[in-house]
Write an enzyme that holds these catalytic residues in place. Structure first.
Site, PDB file in Angstrom:
ATOM      1  N   ARG A 283       0.826  -1.219   0.000  1.00  0.00           N
ATOM      2  CA  ARG A 283       0.000   0.000   0.000  1.00  0.00           C
ATOM      3  C   ARG A 283       0.855   1.262   0.000  1.00  0.00           C
ATOM      4  O   ARG A 283       0.552   2.229  -0.701  1.00  0.00           O
ATOM      5  CB  ARG A 283      -0.949  -0.025   1.208  1.00  0.00           C
ATOM      6  N   TYR A 427      -5.952  -1.180  -6.869  1.00  0.00           N
ATOM      7  CA  TYR A 427      -5.340  -2.415  -6.350  1.00  0.00           C
ATOM      8  C   TYR A 427      -4.707  -2.248  -4.970  1.00  0.00           C
ATOM      9  O   TYR A 427      -4.550  -1.164  -4.484  1.00  0.00           O
ATOM     10  CB  TYR A 427      -4.415  -3.092  -7.346  1.00  0.00           C
ATOM     11  N   GLU A 428      -4.428  -3.391  -4.359  1.00  0.00           N
ATOM     12  CA  GLU A 428      -3.989  -3.461  -2.942  1.00  0.00           C
ATOM     13  C   GLU A 428      -5.026  -2.809  -2.021  1.00  0.00           C
ATOM     14  O   GLU A 428      -4.681  -2.170  -1.036  1.00  0.00           O
ATOM     15  CB  GLU A 428      -2.606  -2.811  -2.749  1.00  0.00           C
ATOM     16  N   GLY A 429      -6.290  -3.039  -2.326  1.00  0.00           N
ATOM     17  CA  GLY A 429      -7.383  -2.434  -1.552  1.00  0.00           C
ATOM     18  C   GLY A 429      -7.801  -1.125  -2.189  1.00  0.00           C
ATOM     19  O   GLY A 429      -7.017  -0.174  -2.217  1.00  0.00           O
TER      20      GLY A 429
END
Lengths: 540, 540
Positions: A283, A427-429
């Protein structure tokens, strides 16, 4: 050109620079200079073709070929020791500060985000393995991942679940030899298959027999493409590539695990914890991607604005011998460039502050200082991810706008920056997930201690700097932040349903219309802060 | 399927519907229904392939082939009488209200913006010719443009000038027969060459011998691809196509005029006036493009949010028999959908209000009512263009975000909507140019009469609706708008230069930080306006 950074820092300097406190300004400065050279001379030249050519999938061999130039650039990246920059010393890393890694990440993402993702994901795999793997696994894998001889992946998402990992279906069945047979399909696996290295190490979330159908029933496994001892091909095959709006040079793979051999990383059913070691790091890196693309967009649009001649300045010709003035003289163009510049500066400051806290949380001699730094890292990780990718995308779009019609054509790099950067908000949340992490989890963690730590830092700054410019505005903003935090901590009840148009209207009047007061203050604050930037200061 | 609208309205209905006041609700409703069918069944199926295939240029013949399916869809569009909808009766048009044309434009742009641009530009050419052309030119060209048998273009931009049209170099030299020889290169010419029709009619800005090097020295010429009498090929050749981020099915041409025969439209050196007839119309149409793409993005993301199962609602399962709830139950997803919905509704209301004023400005029996309506059209044209394309692009991006990773893949239409919509913020005058038109020109036009007309309308509404919901907020917003207008009318002086970092800081604190007060009011106004929308009302 020669990448000299490796000889500078990988041997004696690296052993000297045990952690953050050991890295001298001279060393930091040398590393940054070399990273700049690498980015400009080795990485950037691969960027446009990477987008145009994309990756190639061979369904017969299940192999992926990266765009021309990627393999050579990656080789130089590895030879320069860049994969090892802040990696642990005991596995061949240089142990330099994470903050420095952030600086390098920005440059790499600026110049070829797709290429940067292969070592980027590897870095997360290193951290997860280092934090949670057994000694045997570390000995087997870490050195080759740190050196960049192998790359790593993060295999989480499946067709039926992305955010909701409790729903994963990939299964891990124990073998007699202590390993597991991994069976299932993963999607959107960055670098799941490629031709940059001889081996690829997958970190895969899967469920043990009888594990509950929630995130508490997930375990993490390490699944190499080729088994390290026998060299045997493990049945973990790429089943195809995604076709995407951007980052076309990054191989986004469907991965089919067909009874592939894997080994448990960390405890059974505790895979989410190991996964979050990778995820939190990813993140922060994605935040740097947003900033990197925004910075490149700024540099490109600034250069264009200085060159493109169109219309005369409102205050009289600034280029009287030419047919028109460069468009940087026009208020609206300056407004856009100022917005890019100021937000990039602010995003960079936030990211490096967070990186510094990350270093302090590991390396500060005082335990309570380490804890406070860790509070800030936890609190700010979702902010760095969401703020730098949202505003990074906005800034890239603003850069395109500065170029006008040219920006919309593929003759200029802006449209690729906009397309590449769009994924970073997802992406990555997704950034909505980041908001949930911040508000639903981080604000209440340890009874609200994380945000209190932040307020203590901010109050300390205000107290210690009675003459700081804009002190009152900062104080006001901090007050608003405190009010918002308080409101989020206490919440509010439900109200009865209304007719749909009234709900629409209320949403508008409560959520969107108040922007007008912001816009009003923007307007009446006038043009000086746009127009006063000195000609020599645009890159300052 | 059969497009029945033409038989419904092109003959008896059209002659009945002389102007806005004659169009009955039943007729309007029937036209809208048929437009919806056309958009969904004929136009939309060509959209994705148009993007993937793009246009093809043949350098040997200078010809352009549009993507497969475009020619057939355009044929049906023409057969249905859609090119003639609001065109003048005396040249075969149906004379229906412009407001209705706006509604149809939204649907066409929703379903294939690239295809919609060929007749879209033609419409502007019709208006310019109708307003400024000689009777002979009108007789020669208008009927075939109105029927869609021929298309039109707008040739303004040259490599060295877009916004700054005073710098154009294309020359018009008088021939003996009253025509002119046009010589020069134009770029970014939408539909400059294609295979949809047998002839293409270019409206070209050029300079007469001795004309001043400013916008006061520009004249407008009509230059057909094939001369209408002899059928001879005029030397106006496509020199190549632009490669673009989006609208790939729209042929964006370099046009080389190599002594092509042209005829003067309007007065010599008065070309800017004729050009603005086209341009103002094009600006309103581009606004509808922004809205159209945003509406399609909303529909697609709403459908996805109702289908995709992921995680459980915070207030307990809403789909207890499924593995998870549809993501529309989650507050952040609803926030995004609400923002799309509310802004689309607001944008549509603004556009149709403006379209209605356009009709009133022509058809209202009272002269002062016509003048007031014209004030509003002039004032709101740059607002419609900039607001609908900026927020339209934001909404399309928000729609992509609702889909998460899926939205970034080409398996879903969102990424194309985002790419296609990006140009709308740029062409026909960037949105910065729209701001200049609004603030630098429209606010001071006729001594500020335009904006006073708007305030009169708003005050009238407030006075006439003492019980209207959100009346106080609207009043507050109107006050802010009045203050901002006042400030813009009086201005402010210069201040001395500051150090670059201080300028950066001031810009941030004056221009960006005050957003926090908006965000604060957003936060403390809570979730009800997001959560209260009834399940059946998302499409309402």
């Amino acid at each position: 050109m020669t990448i000299v950074v490796s000889s500078d820092i990988s041997s004696d300097s690296a052993s000297r620079a045990k952690h953050a406190a050991d890295a001298t300004p001279d060393l930091i400065s040398a590393v940054i200079d070399e990273a700049g050279k690498l980015a400009a001379e080795v990485i950037q030249p691969t960027n446009q073709n990477g987008d145009r050519e994309g990756c190639h999938y061979n369904p017969d061999t299940h192999e992926v070929k990266t765009p021309e130039g990627f393999k050579e650039a990656y080789k130089k990246f590895v030879e320069g020791g860049w994969t090892a920059l802040d990696a642990p010393l005991e596995f061949g890393g240089q142990g330099l500060p994470h903050t420095l890694k952030f600086v390098v990440d920005e440059m790499v993402c600026s110049t070829n985000l797709s290429l940067g993702m292969y070592p980027g994901l590897t870095h997360g795999a290193i951290s997860a393995l280092h934090a949670h793997g057994s000694n045997e696994l570390k000995q087997t894998y870490l050195e080759k991942l740190v050196s960049g001889e192998w790359t790593g992946t993060m295999c989480l998402t499946e067709p039926q679940c992305g955010t909701d990992l409790g729903m994963i279906r990939t299964r891990a069945t124990p073998n007699d030899d202590g390993s597991y047979a991994i069976e299932g399909t993963k999607i959107w696996i960055t670098g799941g298959e490629h031709d940059l290295t001889d081996n690829i190490v997958h970190l895969v979330l899967a469920k043990l027999p009888g594990a509950p159908n929630t995130t508490k029933g997930i375990s993490l496994f390490i699944v190499p493409k080729f088994l390290s001892e026998s060299g045997e091909r493990n049945p973990a095959f790429c089943g195809g590539l995604e076709h995407k709006m951007g980052i076309k040079g990054s191989a986004t793979c469907v991965m089919n695990f067909e009874g592939a051999k894997g080994w448990l990383v960390g405890e059974a059913n505790d895979g989410m914890r190991s996964m979050f070691t990778m995820m939190n790091e990813a993140r922060l890196m994605v935040g740097m991607q947003g900033l990197g693309l925004a910075e490149m967009a700024y540099q490109e649009s600034l250069a264009f604005a200085k060159e493109r001649l169109q219309s005369r300045s409102l205050s009289g010709p600034k280029n009287p011998n030419g047919p028109a003035d460069p468009i940087i003289v026009h208020p609206d163009v300056r407004r856009m460039l100022m917005r890019q510049k100021v937000l990039n500066e602010g995003m960079r400051a936030l990211a490096l502050f967070t990186g510094h806290q990350l270093d302090l949380s590991v390396a500060h001699p005082d335990e309570s200082a380490r804890a406070s730094a860790d509070d800030l890292v936890q609190l700010l990780t979702p902010v760095v991810k969401a703020f730098l990718t949202d505003e990074g995308a906005n800034n890239a779009n603003t850069g395109l706008q500065v170029l006008g019609g040219s920006g919309f054509t593929t003759d200029w790099p802006l449209e690729q920056l906009v397309r590449d950067g769009r994924i970073a908000r997802i992406y990555e949340g997704t950034n909505g997930i980041q908001a949930m992490d911040l508000v639903g989890r981080k604000l209440s963690l340890k009874g609200g201690q994380l945000v209190r730590t932040l307020f203590r830092v901010l109050s300390g700054y205000l107290k210690g700097n009675p003459e700081a410019p804009h002190r009152e505005e900062l104080k006001g903003a901090m007050g608003a932040l405190e009010k918002a935090t308080m409101w989020l901590a206490t919440g509010e009840g439900n109200k009865p349903l209304l007719e749909s148009k009234l709900v629409s209207a209320r949403f508008y009047f409560e959520k969107l219309l108040p922007e007008i007061h912001w816009l009003l203050s923007d307007i009446v604050s006038g043009k000086d802060s746009m127009m006063d930037m000195g000609d020599d200061h645009w890159a300052a």
